[in-house]
Each structure stands twice: as C-alpha cells, then as structure tokens.
Write a protein that holds these residues in place. Structure first.
Motif, PDB file in Angstrom:
ATOM      1  N   ASP A 598      85.922   5.551  33.224  1.00  0.00           N
ATOM      2  CA  ASP A 598      86.629   6.413  34.167  1.00  0.00           C
ATOM      3  C   ASP A 598      87.625   7.344  33.488  1.00  0.00           C
ATOM      4  O   ASP A 598      88.508   7.910  34.131  1.00  0.00           O
ATOM      5  N   ARG A 669      87.018  21.403  36.121  1.00  0.00           N
ATOM      6  CA  ARG A 669      85.778  21.846  36.742  1.00  0.00           C
ATOM      7  C   ARG A 669      85.742  23.360  36.899  1.00  0.00           C
ATOM      8  O   ARG A 669      84.716  24.007  36.650  1.00  0.00           O
ATOM      9  N   GLU A 753      78.363  16.965  36.050  1.00  0.00           N
ATOM     10  CA  GLU A 753      79.156  16.864  37.269  1.00  0.00           C
ATOM     11  C   GLU A 753      79.480  15.409  37.591  1.00  0.00           C
ATOM     12  O   GLU A 753      80.592  15.097  38.041  1.00  0.00           O
ATOM     13  N   GLN A 754      78.528  14.502  37.364  1.00  0.00           N
ATOM     14  CA  GLN A 754      78.802  13.077  37.560  1.00  0.00           C
ATOM     15  C   GLN A 754      79.925  12.615  36.645  1.00  0.00           C
ATOM     16  O   GLN A 754      80.798  11.832  37.048  1.00  0.00           O
ATOM     17  N   ASP A 757      83.201  13.890  38.008  1.00  0.00           N
ATOM     18  CA  ASP A 757      83.585  13.092  39.173  1.00  0.00           C
ATOM     19  C   ASP A 757      84.131  11.735  38.746  1.00  0.00           C
ATOM     20  O   ASP A 757      85.068  11.195  39.344  1.00  0.00           O
ATOM     21  N   ARG A 758      83.529  11.181  37.709  1.00  0.00           N
ATOM     22  CA  ARG A 758      83.893   9.846  37.241  1.00  0.00           C
ATOM     23  C   ARG A 758      85.300   9.819  36.652  1.00  0.00           C
ATOM     24  O   ARG A 758      86.075   8.900  36.896  1.00  0.00           O
ATOM     25  N   GLU A 760      87.725  12.221  37.025  1.00  0.00           N
ATOM     26  CA  GLU A 760      88.728  12.803  37.927  1.00  0.00           C
ATOM     27  C   GLU A 760      89.923  13.374  37.171  1.00  0.00           C
ATOM     28  O   GLU A 760      91.086  13.148  37.537  1.00  0.00           O
TER      29      GLU A 760
END
Length: 810
Positions: A598, A669, A753-754, A757-758, A760
C-alpha cells in the motif's frame, strides 16, 4: 462396478458395446464422466477436471454413444482445440476405442495443415466428428454451403477453453458459435478445462447469452509434488538463462523416464537446450519443441515423444496444453512461472493419469525469481489460480466476423446484431457500436470512404447486406484470424530442396550479414543470404552462436503473484528462502526499505556519475515499461534531464543528469496522465497496436493471392494509414479500437491505475548514497555490458560482482 444395463445409474445411456469395452479393461466410468452423460442434453456444460482425469473421453462419450447405431448422417460433433497438434492427438486417442469397438464413426481433423483437397472433400462429405481450431471453424462458417455442412450438427466440444478465453481467439470462437447457433438451433455446447480460476465467467463465455453453462467439477485428485530445485551454485543476480542449473537439471533427467523442461520464451529455450546438449556427455536423447520450429521438426519430436524415445524435451507453451505425450514423469519449469494457472497447466503434463500426483521442479533463473517461485509454490498449495478479468468483446474481431458472414451470403443486419449479442463477450454490445462496425466494413470510415478497396460490403435495395464484389471473399478468408505472425521469415538449409528449420523474426534477420551464426532448433547455423523471403543457412556446429529473437509473449507477473511477493516482504524473516536470497532481502531492509503493497518505494542514489531513481511498482513488465515512459516525460518537463530507463516486472529504474529530490509530483495521477492522449498518439506502441487491430479488422491485408507481404511492407502501410487517420479522422473506429487495446494491452495502463489506487499517494522516498541491493540487479538488465560470443559469461559475472560490491553484497 456392475455393467449390466445401459440404464444402470452408473452408465446412463451407454450402449452394451461400451460397457463390454470398459469391462474388458477393468475400467470404471468416473463420476464426472457419468455426470457428463447425464447432462447430454443440457444446452451448455463446463467440465473442470484435473489433467489425466479423462476430460476428453467425458466430452466425447455422449457423441460416441449417439453415433454407435450408425444412423446419423453427416457432421455430428465439432471438437475445437487451441492447438493443431492437440487436435491430431485427440484423433489418435479416439481411433483406439472406435476401432476396438468397431464403431461406424469417421473422425477427421481440419487445421491450417490440412491439404486443400481434403478440406474440399470434407465440405462435400463431412465426417461424423471434426477436430479443428477456432480459425478453421470461423472459416467454415463463411462458406456459402455452411447450412448444408452443419445441417446435422448436434454438439460442439471446446477443449482447453481457459486458454482460448484469454485472447481474441476466444472472441473469434464465440462469434463462430453464435453463427452456428443460428444455423443449428439447439446446438449443445461443452467446455473442457483443468485450470479455471472463475468457472462462472467461463460458463458465461461458453453458453448462449444471457445464459450460463452448468458446471461439473471432477475430483481434483492428490496435490502435486512440486518444489524448487536445489543446486550447489546460487542463482545469478540477473538474467533468464538459468545456465547455473544445467548440471542439476541433467541429473534429474538421468533419474526420470521423460522430463519436460518448460521455458517462458523461445529464445531462452534455445539457449538452455544448447547448453544442456553441450553438458550432455552421455548423449541422452534430448529434443526441443517450440512454435518457431518447422512443422516437420515439431512432428519428428512429437513422434519420438509418443514412442518414448526421448529422455527430455526442452519446450515452451507449445506443449502447455492437454496432449498426452508418452510417459512424462517430471516437469521442470525454468524461470519464474509468472502466472499460477500456467504453472498448474504445465505441472499437469507429468504423470498424465487420474489420481496420480504430478511431480514438478521450479528453477529460478535469478535471485529475485527465487522469491517469485516460493510465492508460486504457496499459491499452488492453496489452490489459488490467477487471471485478469477480460473486458467486452473487441470490435476489430467483430468487424472480421461481419466480413466473414458476408462471404457466406446476404444477411439482415438486425438479425446479425441479435445473433452477435448471444456471444457472451458481446452481450452488452450497443446497436450504435455494431452499426459503427458495419459502416466501417462498408466504407472503411469517413477518411477512407473515397477508396474502393475498403468498400467491401453494401446494402441492397431489399435491406440485406452483401459483399460488394463476390470475388473479395477469397481475400477476406485469406486474411482472417487473430494470431499475428506476419513479421517472420522462414529458415532453410541452403541448397535445392533445403530442409526447413523454422522461422525467425524479420527484425533479427535484417541484422544478419553473411557469416553470422545463430541458434535454431538447437543447431548452430551460419547465415548465407536471403533468397525470396527465406533465410538460407548452413550448419556450423563448431562456431559460437548468436541467438535468434523469436516471436512469443514475454509474460508479465500476475497480480496475485506480485501481491504475494509484497506480502512476503512484510515478514520478519524468510525461513522458506535459501540463505543467499534471505540475506539479500535483509540487507535491502537495512540499507533502504522493502517495498510494501500500500506504499510506493522510490529510491534515489548516484552511480557511475549519473543520478538514478528506482520506482518499485510491482505492476508487471508492460506497466513498468509504460511507467518509465511517463516518468521520463514528466522529468523532462521538470528539467531533470533523464537519459534512459529500464523496467522489470517489479520496478522501473531511470538514470539522468539531475537528482530527483521530490518524486511525489512524478506520481500524482494528474501529472502522470497529463497529456496522455498526446503522448499515446505519437508513441510507437500505438502504431504497433494499430497495425494489429487494423489487420484483424480487415483494413490491412497480410496475404494477397499469389504473394505475401513482408513485415516491413505491412508496417509501412499501417504507419501511413495511422498517420493519415490521426491527422484527418482521429475518432475513426480503428483509432478508437487502438486506444482501447493499447491502454489495456501492450502498455497496461490498467495496472498502473491499480497501483495508484493501491498506494493512494503514500510514497516512501529513500535517498541513498549508493545503489541498493534490490536495485543492483536491474543494472544487468540494461545491456550496458558489451556481451560478445564466449566472453558473455565472464563479462556478466565481472559486472555482477562490481555491482553487488557497490551495493554491499560482496
């Protein structure tokens, strides 16, 4: 087991001759085979059974039982396989029970290797059972006499359906099934597989939408006997050849009857086979098998395997699937498997018998792959397969299907739209999207409508659609298919009627000059010249080889394996790892950090007069490669003067003139994807993707009557088309498809993108004074070491020692 009645609950629907045949061998019908007999009349059935569990017989028992009385005329069952060799193997296996029970059943195969005269005869007089591939099936549906050919068709059996589901060949197949469903309402569908991570998804793929297949699970049998090969020498820090393990692998070959030695790429298979043969002082019979070898050479190896004449076969995915190759009692996987499902499939090649445990060994090619192999062993033990969810059916394949349907005769667009929506991947297809494909086939699209060559279908006065010129049907059929293999050249021995050896990539052939040597089929050959698009060679066994760059996928590590590796990094210690690898990870933790799931670990350090930044995204090779392109673009904008980058499955390493003091802006992002469309439009990846999609959709022809385009010609044509559409019609259907394919395929934006997202926005920035232990092996990926001939091993070893010393590992 009592075999007294065809209605016996253990033998539903089995004629007496079958029960006698089973009894004579002391065999019993397995529970899952009984279940398939009981579900004979279900619209769609998916059987999930372990390798060696009798899947094929389970799929064919209802067919053989229905054909046993000799009353059925014409085609009854079509069997679809991902591999031509698998179809031929099934034919051999079916011949035994048919012959021994004297059944009035004719079985034939029809693939790209079938002669024209045989194919014509099969159209006129179809066999009862036809064994074929998705491409040949799609071609058969395109004939004007398809209604007559398939008039008696009752069942279709799709073997190794999981393998087809992972590519556009699966989309091509389900569209052909939708056509067959119109020609033969009530057609029963059967899917067979040993490795399905999501049975419901495969069930929806197989069945006629919106329905799903009923699912039969066989007893999975005993767990596989699988471990990591123990070697005296530790794996190297980088590389994929696993030459260090040759003595240990050769010892395993001696100890077993037949060993399959799998590799992830064809080039690695060639290198390993060459090294294995040099070490094979006892001259044990060892063969090599991969998709770039000539059909004749593959057939010789296959025949020798079936006859039990080979002690080992070095191979690639060409032997992944369910062919029963003789008495294989050991599988060795060289290199990290990258994908648990693929590993389980390969393991199943050993002890191809029901309820007999398969035996397999993993051989990591380098130090990091040791960690991945341990993660894969845990996943197999837990029965956890991996797989990426597939998106909606691709529209380039739909365009091809529309053209093939037109070859069979006039059709109504409304009826075809409804038919296509019965194919699972296209169940959510909108009418507007369908009409876009229809108009593309009719005009080529707005920017190309002035050119006759792309106006292939038209609408008649009665509303039906048909080919504008019936003569184009030949060209359409010649260019159908979803497998892209145009950029290769045949390799033959020089001389009149020279023996074919296989094929190499056109780009590799372009680098050859007379006198250069390379490996193919385990032989060292000398390049003599290019004659009529054929590479002519002579044998030169005493000279050191270069290595051909063979086609084939370089697999990316699956999301599941990446997550498992990151979970392992959270452990305090690693008793399951060899000491050398555990020590490496401990030092990484001391010097820097170990990556976490994470959080994003970014390391900055100087090395060889350059500043380096390493991002551990664990997103897979394609995504990490794309991340390097995006990172360097952002660094360029910030004036950080990047000079280049290298990517692996787990990290991207960038080097440049200036130090990165704050990496956070590089990975926001907004900044990372700013100007993405502009960047994509000018990227070579987009042109390559466009060429593939445009070829499948029929905009670009691979083959024309009497000649075949070279890869350079096709690329040149596609580049001109791409630039034209980008300038004048950027929203052209093929440009839309290209953007979709690129973002989810070659550049794998989805996994980037994953990753974002992971994490953050959580970034750990380690500013180091020297290269870190985890980053050090990446320098060996760069190609900075000038590798030439026999000096290769020494140069790599010296460079590795220097890097590891700099990282504190020596």
């Amino acid at each position: 087991m009592t075999l007294s009645s065809p209605d016996h609950p253990e033998n539903p629907g089995l004629p007496q001759v079958f029960r006698d045949w089973f009894a004579a061998r002391g065999w019993q019908v397995h529970p899952h085979q009984r279940a398939m007999l009981e579900r004979t009349h279900d619209p769609a059935t998916l059987l999930i059974a372990p390798t060696g569990g009798g899947k094929t017989l389970a799929g064919f028992l209802p067919t053989l039982a229905e054909l046993a009385d000799g009353t059925h005329q014409g085609l009854h069952t079509i069997y679809v396989s991902p591999l031509k060799a698998l179809a031929a193997d099934i034919r051999r296996n079916l011949t035994t029970p048919i012959t021994e029970m004297d059944l009035p059943i004719r079985v034939e195969d029809r693939t790209g290797d079938t002669s024209y005269s045989v194919r014509q005869r099969q159209r006129a007089d179809p066999p009862h059972i036809l064994l074929t591939t998705p491409e040949s099936l799609a071609l058969m549906t395109s004939y004007e006499d398809a209604p007559r050919i398939f008039a008696g068709l009752r069942r279709i059996v799709v073997d190794e359906i999981h393998a087809l589901a992972e590519s556009k060949r699966g989309d091509q197949l389900v569209l052909a099934l939708s056509r067959l469903g119109t020609l033969r309402p009530g057609l029963r569908r059967v899917g067979l597989s040993a490795t399905v991570e999501d049975p419901d998804a495969i069930g929806r793929l197989l069945a006629e939408a919106p329905h799903t297949a009923s699912i039969v699970h066989a007893d999975p049998g005993p767990p596989a006997d699988i471990s990591m090969l123990t070697t005296e020498e530790a794996p190297p820090w980088a590389g994929g050849g696993a030459a260090y393990a040759i003595p240990a692998v050769l010892e395993e070959v001696r100890r077993h009857r037949t060993t399959l030695i799998f590799h992830n790429t064809r080039a690695q298979a060639e290198i390993f086979f060459h090294n294995l043969w040099l070490a094979n002082e006892e001259a044990l019979p060892i063969g090599i098998h991969h998709g770039s070898l000539s059909r004749e050479q593959r057939a010789r190896v296959e025949a020798a395997m079936v006859a039990g004449q080979l002690r080992a076969i070095v191979c690639t995915g060409s032997l992944d699937l369910g062919i029963d190759w003789g008495d294989v009692d050991l599988v060795i996987q060289v290199g990290a498997p990258k994908n648990v499902k693929r590993l389980v499939q390969r393991i199943g090649r050993a002890n191809h018998r029901y309820n007999a445990p398969s035996k397999a060994l993993l051989v990591p090619a380098n130090r990091f792959e040791v960690v991945e192999c341990v993660a894969a062993l845990k996943a197999v033990a837990e029965g956890r397969l991996d797989g990426e969810a597939r998106g909606p059916g691709p529209r380039d394949v739909l365009c091809q299907h529309i053209l093939l349907t037109a070859c069979a005769g006039p059709y109504d667009a409304d009826a075809l739209f409804a038919e296509v929506r019965t194919a699972g991947p296209y169940a959510a297809l909108t009418r507007a999207a369908f009409d876009d494909c229809l108009q593309f086939c009719a005009t080529g699209g707005y920017a190309l409508r002035a050119y006759d060559r792309w106006q292939r279908i038209r609408q008649r006065a009665d509303g039906l659609w048909e080919l504008r010129d019936p003569r184009t049907s030949r060209r359409i059929r010649m260019n159908m298919g979803t497998i892209m293999d145009t950029d290769t050249l045949k390799v033959r021995l020089r001389g009149r009627g020279g023996m074919p050896l296989g094929e190499v990539e056109e780009g590799f052939a372009a680098t050859l000059t007379p006198g250069d040597t390379f490996l193919i089929g385990g032989e060292v050959v000398r390049y003599e010249g290019l004659r009529e698009m054929t590479v002519e060679v002579t044998r030169r066994p005493t000279q050191p080889p270069r290595i051909a760059t063979f086609m084939g996928t370089k697999f990316a590590t699956s999301t599941q394996l990446s997550d498992r590796i990151l979970q392992m990094f959270r452990q305090e210690d690693w008793p399951e790892l060899p000491r050398h690898t555990a020590d490496w990870l401990r030092l990484q933790r001391e010097v820097s950090h170990l990556p976490e799931r994470d959080r994003l670990l970014i390391e900055s350090f100087p090395h060889d007069g350059r500043n380096h930044v390493c991002a551990y995204g664990f997103a897979g090779r394609n995504a990490q490669q794309t991340l390097g392109l995006l990172m360097t673009a952002r660094m360029e904008e910030q004036g950080l003067n990047p000079l280049g980058f290298v990517a692996t499955d787990y990290a991207t390493l960038v080097w440049g003139l200036d130090e990165v003091t704050d990496p956070a802006p590089l990975f926001s992002r907004e900044n990372l994807f700013e100007g993405l469309e502009t960047w994509l439009a000018g990227n070579a990846v987009m042109k390559r993707t466009f060429k593939t999609s445009a070829t499948i959709a029929g905009l670009i022809e691979r083959n024309t009557p009497g000649k075949r385009k070279s890869g350079k010609q096709a690329t040149f044509s596609s580049d001109i088309l791409y630039d034209t559409l980008l300038k004048y019609d950027p929203d052209h259907l093929l440009m839309q498809i290209t953007r979709e394919e690129a973002t989810r395929g070659l550049v794998d934006f989805g996994r980037i993108e994953q990753m974002l997202d992971r994490i953050e926005g959580r970034i750990d920035h380690a500013i180091l004074t020297r290269v870190s232990p985890l980053a050090a092996p990446m320098f060996l990926e760069m190609g900075r070491v000038p590798i030439k001939g026999r000096a290769e091993a020494r140069l790599v070893e010296e460079e590795a020692e220097r890097l590891m010393e700099a990282a504190g590992l020596a």
